[in-house]
Scaffold this motif. Structure first.
Motif, short mmCIF file in Angstrom:
data_model
loop_
_atom_site.label_atom_id
_atom_site.label_comp_id
_atom_site.label_asym_id
_atom_site.label_seq_id
_atom_site.Cartn_x
_atom_site.Cartn_y
_atom_site.Cartn_z
N ARG A 319 0.72 -0.86 -0.04
CA ARG A 319 -0.03 -0.17 0.36
C ARG A 319 1.17 1.07 0.19
N ASP A 320 1.64 1.36 0.48
CA ASP A 320 2.18 2.08 1.52
C ASP A 320 3.42 2.97 -0.05
N LEU A 328 -0.23 9.95 -3.35
CA LEU A 328 -2.01 10.05 -2.19
C LEU A 328 -1.76 9.70 -1.10
N ASP A 329 -2.01 10.74 0.49
CA ASP A 329 -1.98 9.73 1.44
C ASP A 329 -2.45 8.27 1.05
N PRO A 330 -1.32 7.54 2.12
CA PRO A 330 -1.75 6.06 1.92
C PRO A 330 -2.87 5.93 2.98
N GLY A 331 -3.42 6.44 3.21
CA GLY A 331 -4.72 6.33 4.44
C GLY A 331 -6.01 6.31 3.70
N LEU A 333 -5.60 5.79 0.27
CA LEU A 333 -5.52 4.77 -0.52
C LEU A 333 -6.57 3.28 -0.22
N CYS A 334 -5.49 2.97 1.35
CA CYS A 334 -6.30 2.30 1.69
C CYS A 334 -5.95 1.67 3.44
N SER A 335 -7.47 1.62 4.49
CA SER A 335 -6.97 2.72 5.86
C SER A 335 -6.39 1.04 6.10
N ARG A 336 -6.37 0.85 6.98
CA ARG A 336 -5.69 -0.17 8.04
C ARG A 336 -6.60 -1.47 8.35
N ASP A 337 -8.17 -0.50 8.26
CA ASP A 337 -9.09 -1.79 8.85
C ASP A 337 -9.44 -2.11 7.84
N ARG A 338 -8.70 -2.02 6.11
CA ARG A 338 -9.53 -2.54 5.04
C ARG A 338 -8.40 -3.85 4.98
N MET A 339 -6.84 -3.10 5.06
CA MET A 339 -5.86 -4.04 4.96
C MET A 339 -6.50 -5.47 5.96
#
Length: 388
Positions: A319-320, A328-331, A333-339
């Motif tokens: 993701r990073d 893009l801000d990493p959060g 693009l995809c938040s931790r709860d989604r990962m």
């Protein structure tokens, strides 16, 4: 982009007359003003709207529900442009039962473009060199009469939104991210407050999880005490007593007037009767039987595999890398709860990710092949986003 004097509409006739002239409008900028900083229950105290040609500030207090406006906002042929729409959408549904059906949120659009300063003032300065005056940012919009200065300040929030929408849309199309934004907007259109389980708000206070169950019982009673006063006065809860004060009272359990008033932050102007009610709330918390002490609801359980955290870390690395490449801000693009949801699912094919309600289709498009390849070693398409 010159400023126009907004129409101030505070009669049903003037509102209907203004809105009747918008029958052919296909884009409408909207904002609401609440008073959560001042009032116990927030509601809409002003509605600001702008089209390409006209501008108005509607005062709903003397007229009730402006039904014709609801018809516009719920018309799928009318694009409704808001900035940071979440709270506005909740208030519109709470107060009027309206649901916007064709949304453009300029805050979300800016975030998907990788813009870090995505407040309205920052965006208007970046794109148009306009500096918004913030002097009425904490104004009490429930007070009447409103000054001409306040009305002009309120109108600023929609005056340039349609032009901003056009610039952001142009950039989203240029970067191939317009379909990302469309998916986010469609998901947001149903935003509303879900019914709250009665008498559980005390569990959401920051710091409540650090309390013992006995302290939680006191906190529950103290929140009831504080919120009852706030409701009677129609005053924001923190203006009666802040959450930190209630947490301190729950921990220290003062039993006398002097010890109560010695707690840092306890309102010095609190009446004797109200202070005694606070002491009684603490006593009630002390008397709750051990078996009935409140507890936090148990989270949904799932078997945490030994390598779960390591899997999430590998997804985060992907993701990073993708976020850096896309600027893009990493959060975003995809938040931790989604990962974490992906790590639990352990997909073997990209199609498996469609079963995860947490993930957007555009996120699957950007990250799905690399996620699957990393977790399952499948024959997913190669992706440039690999952990370094």
């Amino acid at each position: 982009m010159s400023a126009r004097a907004p129409h101030y509409l505070d009669t049903a006739e003037s509102v209907d007359g203004f809105l009747a002239g918008l029958t052919d409008v296909r884009a409408l900028a909207l904002d609401t003003e609440g008073a959560s900083f001042h009032r116990f229950v927030d509601r809409i105290y002003l509605l600001q709207l702008s089209t390409a040609e006209r501008e108005a500030v509607i005062d709903p207090l003397p007229i009730g529900t402006p039904a014709r406006l609801g018809g516009l906002l719920e018309d799928p042929q009318v694009e409704v442009v808001l900035h940071d729409a979440d709270y506005d959408l909740r208030l519109l549904h709470q107060d009027y039962g309206w649901r916007v059906t064709h949304l453009f949120d300029t805050r979300v659009a800016a975030q998907l473009l990788g813009i870090r300063a995505f407040g309205l003032a920052a965006l208007l300065e970046q794109f148009f060199g306009i500096k918004l005056d913030k002097k009425h940012q904490r104004a009490d919009w429930s007070m009447r009469p409103l000054t001409a200065d306040m009305l002009d300040y309120a109108a600023q929030d929609t005056r340039f939104l349609l032009s901003l929408r056009d610039r952001l849309h142009e950039e989203l199309v240029r970067k191939g991210r317009w379909h990302w934004a469309q998916e986010e907007f469609t998901r947001a259109e149903g935003t509303r407050w879900e019914p709250e389980v009665p008498d559980t708000s005390f569990l959401r206070l920051k710091g409540a999880r650090d309390l013992t169950r006995r302290e939680l019982a006191r906190l529950r009673e103290l929140v009831r005490w504080r919120d009852t006063i706030a409701a009677e006065l129609d005053r924001a809860t923190f203006r009666v007593a802040g959450n930190e004060v209630l947490l301190d009272l729950a921990r220290t359990a003062p039993s006398s007037r002097d010890s109560l008033f010695s707690v840092k932050g306890f309102p010095r102007g609190m009446s004797e009767a109200r202070a005694q009610e606070a002491l009684q709330a603490i006593v009630r918390g002390n008397k709750v039987p051990d078996a009935d002490l409140p507890r936090f609801p148990k989270a949904a359980r799932w078997d945490r595999e030994p390598d779960f955290d390591e899997r999430v870390a590998r997804l985060k690395a992907i993701r990073d890398a993708a976020a850096a490449d896309l600027d893009l801000d990493p959060g975003v693009l995809c938040s931790r709860d989604r990962m974490e949801a992906v790590a639990r699912r352990r997909p073997r094919h990209v199609d498996d990710l469609a079963e995860l309600p947490e993930l957007r289709r555009w996120q699957v498009e950007v990250l799905g092949p690399a996620f699957v390849k990393e977790l399952a070693g499948s024959a997913a398409d190669d992706s440039p986003y690999k952990p370094g």
